[in-house]
Scaffold this motif. Structure first.
Motif, mmCIF file in Angstrom:
data_model
loop_
_atom_site.group_PDB
_atom_site.id
_atom_site.type_symbol
_atom_site.label_atom_id
_atom_site.label_comp_id
_atom_site.label_asym_id
_atom_site.label_seq_id
_atom_site.Cartn_x
_atom_site.Cartn_y
_atom_site.Cartn_z
ATOM 1 N N UNK A 240 0.831 -1.198 0.000
ATOM 2 C CA UNK A 240 0.000 0.000 0.000
ATOM 3 C C UNK A 240 0.866 1.248 0.000
ATOM 4 N N UNK A 241 0.320 2.316 -0.528
ATOM 5 C CA UNK A 241 1.057 3.579 -0.579
ATOM 6 C C UNK A 241 1.212 4.210 0.800
ATOM 7 N N UNK A 242 0.372 3.794 1.729
ATOM 8 C CA UNK A 242 0.400 4.310 3.092
ATOM 9 C C UNK A 242 0.033 3.179 4.038
ATOM 10 N N UNK A 243 0.248 3.402 5.338
ATOM 11 C CA UNK A 243 -0.133 2.388 6.322
ATOM 12 C C UNK A 243 -1.628 2.117 6.275
ATOM 13 N N UNK A 244 -2.415 3.179 6.019
ATOM 14 C CA UNK A 244 -3.867 3.028 5.953
ATOM 15 C C UNK A 244 -4.262 2.138 4.773
ATOM 16 N N UNK A 245 -3.583 2.315 3.642
ATOM 17 C CA UNK A 245 -3.896 1.483 2.467
ATOM 18 C C UNK A 245 -3.477 0.041 2.706
ATOM 19 N N UNK A 246 -2.361 -0.168 3.407
ATOM 20 C CA UNK A 246 -1.941 -1.526 3.750
ATOM 21 C C UNK A 246 -2.998 -2.191 4.621
ATOM 22 N N UNK A 247 -3.500 -1.453 5.631
ATOM 23 C CA UNK A 247 -4.518 -2.009 6.529
ATOM 24 C C UNK A 247 -5.798 -2.332 5.767
ATOM 25 N N UNK A 248 -6.181 -1.454 4.842
ATOM 26 C CA UNK A 248 -7.399 -1.691 4.061
ATOM 27 C C UNK A 248 -7.279 -2.964 3.238
ATOM 28 N N UNK A 249 -6.140 -3.140 2.599
ATOM 29 C CA UNK A 249 -5.963 -4.341 1.775
ATOM 30 C C UNK A 249 -5.868 -5.586 2.650
ATOM 31 N N UNK A 250 -5.276 -5.469 3.809
ATOM 32 C CA UNK A 250 -5.184 -6.605 4.717
ATOM 33 C C UNK A 250 -6.558 -7.020 5.217
ATOM 34 N N UNK A 251 -7.379 -6.057 5.564
ATOM 35 C CA UNK A 251 -8.725 -6.356 6.045
ATOM 36 C C UNK A 251 -9.565 -7.003 4.950
ATOM 37 N N UNK A 252 -9.348 -6.603 3.707
ATOM 38 C CA UNK A 252 -10.133 -7.143 2.594
ATOM 39 C C UNK A 252 -9.905 -8.641 2.407
ATOM 40 N N UNK A 253 -8.731 -9.134 2.794
ATOM 41 C CA UNK A 253 -8.435 -10.562 2.619
ATOM 42 C C UNK A 253 -8.295 -11.280 3.963
ATOM 43 N N UNK A 254 -8.556 -10.576 5.052
ATOM 44 C CA UNK A 254 -8.514 -11.216 6.352
ATOM 45 C C UNK A 254 -7.132 -11.634 6.805
ATOM 46 N N UNK A 255 -6.114 -10.826 6.486
ATOM 47 C CA UNK A 255 -4.747 -11.143 6.887
ATOM 48 C C UNK A 255 -4.185 -10.057 7.805
ATOM 49 N N UNK A 256 -3.205 -10.441 8.600
ATOM 50 C CA UNK A 256 -2.507 -9.527 9.497
ATOM 51 C C UNK A 256 -1.152 -9.205 8.876
ATOM 52 N N UNK A 257 -0.937 -7.973 8.429
ATOM 53 C CA UNK A 257 0.333 -7.666 7.753
ATOM 54 C C UNK A 257 1.548 -7.835 8.652
ATOM 55 N N UNK A 258 1.393 -7.595 9.944
ATOM 56 C CA UNK A 258 2.519 -7.789 10.862
ATOM 57 C C UNK A 258 2.895 -9.261 10.933
ATOM 58 N N UNK A 259 1.888 -10.116 10.991
ATOM 59 C CA UNK A 259 2.124 -11.563 11.031
ATOM 60 C C UNK A 259 2.744 -12.063 9.737
ATOM 61 N N UNK A 260 2.353 -11.469 8.617
ATOM 62 C CA UNK A 260 2.863 -11.903 7.315
ATOM 63 C C UNK A 260 4.353 -11.657 7.178
#
Length: 312
Positions: A240-260
């Motif tokens: 994502x271009x920003x932390x907010x965009x990363x969180x949005x994409x993570x929520x859309x697929x049910x994943x935790x970016x920190x865990x990934x």
């Protein structure tokens, strides 16, 4: 570093969905478009239902022009090796020589039960995979005008004309992958052109690469004149271009970016994703399969192509 887009259509995708993202993959300049070979969803409805991997790739072969196409990976439990060799060679001709075959044991018992496919114990599945690799590569390498025979435990071929042949001069590249450190590396060293480690940390990948290097040495791969194995990894991706965009994409697929990060995928801003991929490159990976789970989010591909790929 070559980047491929890797999809999981069993989670919910029809052919038009796959055509859309495959064409966008090509337009963005990625190296290839690969798909899993599964008949049952692993979460969610899976609607509209599964698509067959090689039927899909046959259609994509004539509706794309440049990208590599293949499976990561075809299950050896799904198809007989002789007809599989015919299908893959035909798709290779249809694509003008752009096809690759990932082949594995199969692991998802529920999909076998759901569609009436035999699911033998793991040891037998490995034995069957070994024979399938022997048969498929043997058929392709048999000179035109000669015949191929195989007398194995599970498969027997007699006086096969070993046709058709792939159009790629060196044959269809074969990918073998997994996390094991004994049988899988040995099969890759004997039969494959590429060794892939799926959804693992960079350190885990390094251990697997060391195992396959040892297997290649024990089998005398270099002395036989074969090319060194291409080393690759499959990783889930959220960029994502920003932390907010990363969180949005993570929520859309049910994943935790920190865990990934550092375990089974790469996640963050383009700069962070580049840094994480470089950790795999330092261990020898020259191709990364980026698992994109939200195949409707084509902007995700645009971002990776524009901000990640050039830095690798």
């Amino acid at each position: 570093m070559r980047l491929c887009i890797f999809t999981e259509p069993q989670q919910g995708a029809g052919y038009r969905d796959l055509l859309r993202i495959a064409r966008h993959t090509e337009e963005c300049g990625f190296d290839g478009f690969f798909r899993s070979d599964h008949y049952l969803t692993m979460g969610g409805s899976g609607l509209p239902g599964p698509t067959d991997a090689w039927l899909t790739l046959a259609a994509l072969a004539v509706q794309t022009t440049r990208i590599r196409l293949g499976t990561l990976v075809t299950s050896a439990t799904f198809r007989l090796p002789g007809p599989l060799a015919i299908s893959v060679a035909q798709v290779d001709e249809m694509s003008g020589g752009r096809v690759e075959l990932g082949l594995g044991t199969g692991w998802f018992e529920e999909e076998h039960l759901a569609y009436g496919i035999p699911f033998p114990p793991l040891s037998e599945r490995f034995d069957r995979l070994t024979e399938q690799l022997q048969v498929v590569t043997g058929l392709w390498r048999t000179p035109v005008g000669e015949t191929f025979d195989h007398q194995g435990t599970y498969y027997r071929l007699a006086d096969s004309p070993a046709l058709p042949k792939p159009v790629q001069a060196a044959g269809v590249p074969v990918i073998v992958g997994g996390k094991g450190v004994r049988r899988t590396p040995m099969l890759a060293a004997r039969f494959a052109d590429e060794f892939n480690v799926p959804f693992s940390s960079a350190d885990e990948v390094a251990r697997s690469y060391a195992a396959v290097a040892g297997a290649a040495e024990r089998t005398g791969r270099a002395d036989s004149g074969r090319d060194p194995l291409v080393l690759s990894a499959a990783l889930a991706v959220i960029c994502g271009r920003s932390d907010a965009e990363v969180r949005r994409r993570a929520e859309a697929i049910g994943r935790d970016p920190v865990e990934m990060r550092g375990s089974y995928g790469v996640a963050g801003t383009p700069e962070q994703v580049v840094e994480q991929i470089q950790a795999y490159a330092r261990h020898g990976a020259s191709r990364i399969f980026l698992q994109v789970l939200d195949i409707a989010d084509l902007d995700h591909l645009d971002l990776i192509a524009a901000e990640v790929a050039p830095r690798l």
